[in-house]
Design a protein around this motif. Sequence first.
Motif, PDB file in Angstrom:
ATOM      1  N   THR A  19      33.791  22.315  87.772  1.00 51.64           N
ATOM      2  CA  THR A  19      32.927  23.244  87.045  1.00 51.64           C
ATOM      3  C   THR A  19      33.697  24.487  86.625  1.00 51.64           C
ATOM      4  N   GLN A  23      34.049  25.483  82.730  1.00 52.76           N
ATOM      5  CA  GLN A  23      33.562  26.771  82.247  1.00 52.76           C
ATOM      6  C   GLN A  23      34.652  27.498  81.473  1.00 52.76           C
ATOM      7  N   ALA A  26      35.425  25.936  78.129  1.00 49.48           N
ATOM      8  CA  ALA A  26      34.397  26.324  77.167  1.00 49.48           C
ATOM      9  C   ALA A  26      34.639  27.737  76.657  1.00 49.48           C
ATOM     10  N   VAL A 224      33.119  21.517  74.840  1.00 49.46           N
ATOM     11  CA  VAL A 224      32.372  21.123  76.041  1.00 49.46           C
ATOM     12  C   VAL A 224      31.931  19.668  75.934  1.00 49.46           C
ATOM     13  N   THR A 231      34.474  15.425  83.328  1.00 49.72           N
ATOM     14  CA  THR A 231      33.980  16.545  84.118  1.00 49.72           C
ATOM     15  C   THR A 231      33.174  16.038  85.302  1.00 49.72           C
ATOM     16  N   SER A 237      27.246  20.651  85.329  1.00 47.19           N
ATOM     17  CA  SER A 237      28.248  21.575  84.807  1.00 47.19           C
ATOM     18  C   SER A 237      28.143  21.782  83.299  1.00 47.19           C
ATOM     19  N   ALA A 241      27.662  25.370  81.430  1.00 47.28           N
ATOM     20  CA  ALA A 241      28.651  25.901  80.488  1.00 47.28           C
ATOM     21  C   ALA A 241      27.995  26.295  79.169  1.00 47.28           C
TER      22      ALA A 241
END
Length: 480
Positions: A19, A23, A26, A224, A231, A237, A241
């Motif tokens: 995660t 993040q 992104a 993303v 992921t 997650s 994001a």
Amino acid sequence: MTTPHATPAEGGYKRSLGTRQAQMIAIGGTIGTGLFLGAGTGISQAGPSLVIWYAVAGAVLLLVVRALGELLMYRPATGSFADYAREFLGPFWGYATAWTYWITWVTTGMAEITAAGNFVRYWAPGFAQWKTALIALVVLTVANLITVKVFGELEFWFAMIKVTAILGMVLIGVGVLTLGFSSAGNTASVTHLWADGGIAPHGVWNSLMTLQIVLFAYQGVELVGVTAGETKDPERSVPRAINTLPVRFALFYLGALLVILSVVSWSEFHPGTSPFVAAFVKMGIPAAAGIVNFVVLTSALSSCNAGGLYATSRMLRAIGLNGHGPKALARLTSRAVPRTALAVSSVVMAAGVGINAIDPDHAFTYITSASTGGAVLVWSVILVTHLRYHRAVREGRVAAPSYRMPGAPYTNWLALACFAFVTVLIGWNRDTRVALYVMGVWVVLLVLGYLVLRTRATGGADRGDAAPQESADPALLSRN
């Protein structure tokens, strides 16, 4: 009714991105040279009204990512744009979306590695630009070849540098405005946002013409979706994001620009000059130019790393899996890295360095305009795909996920209308009009390429050979 498909390792990939890394990827995808450098040209043309267009473009792209998020919750997939387009729009659109996204990021990567060469010359003027570009490309390619975890960690720290620089500039700028320290405190004022010739000093139309620059700055927001298949726990997650995007847009784009334009009058900015450098110099920060130059260098490397290499290799592998390109592109290493697809993207990207040698004065404008045109096309396909998915949900043919796009389908049409308007603006401007010519040629090549593929598939079927499959993903084979 068909339920959302989710596999523990989609298409042979390993879910190695946590995660924290998702993040930051992104975040890194939405902060690039478009903001650090392109904003200088935008400010000189639009004045303080540039902030308005960043807000408008950010709101439109939030709709795109929310539409993508809903599709991702239906079935997390690496190379998702093409997978969903093929499933809900048809084989041609899956083929066209994959190749268009690939060429969009390859051209962006060309600009980024060349920009990296320019930035290094700040410290080493005698070092050839092409050497830096080549070194950067080789290092990033090797990092991507090792494991996706190494890529994720590298991108995490690239993003951290950009975030720290922007937060530092915002905090210092707020201190200048409220406490009045440094020489900039004598002239800094929020009245710069409207007092120096108005909000749009060169007129509303000239201000609107900067929307192409703004959209290029946001390019990568869809990353993303590319990382979803690798992921961990994407159902948790990925929405997290996406849900933080409004805060990131407000802080990193709107907040940074508002502070910069309050500390320094818009009239002091010039095309090709970073507004961050101007603001740091005005605030009396030691070695401001060197600091920002380093940040912009890492920004260019980040964009090349996340979009130019990671995203293009995953999309190119999807092309190989779906029979829309050589089967060799679908190969994975023992560490679940698409080595062949990555090598092809890297080689094609390296060839783009020559564009800057031919026409260095206009190369960046040409490349970014073409890249923005491709991005607008991909974003539009995501919206239309979501419209078809939304209809399938209403008809009960697929299950509706818990994560929904607000206002659909009306917000889809609103965003599509905005993209159509930006396309008109790109064609209106003589310098950016070349993007429409490039996209026109690209569409013709796509159609011809697809016709060749279909002809070969039909010929293979007549001979009893196996025709190219529409998808190698078992989830896609179990359609409604």
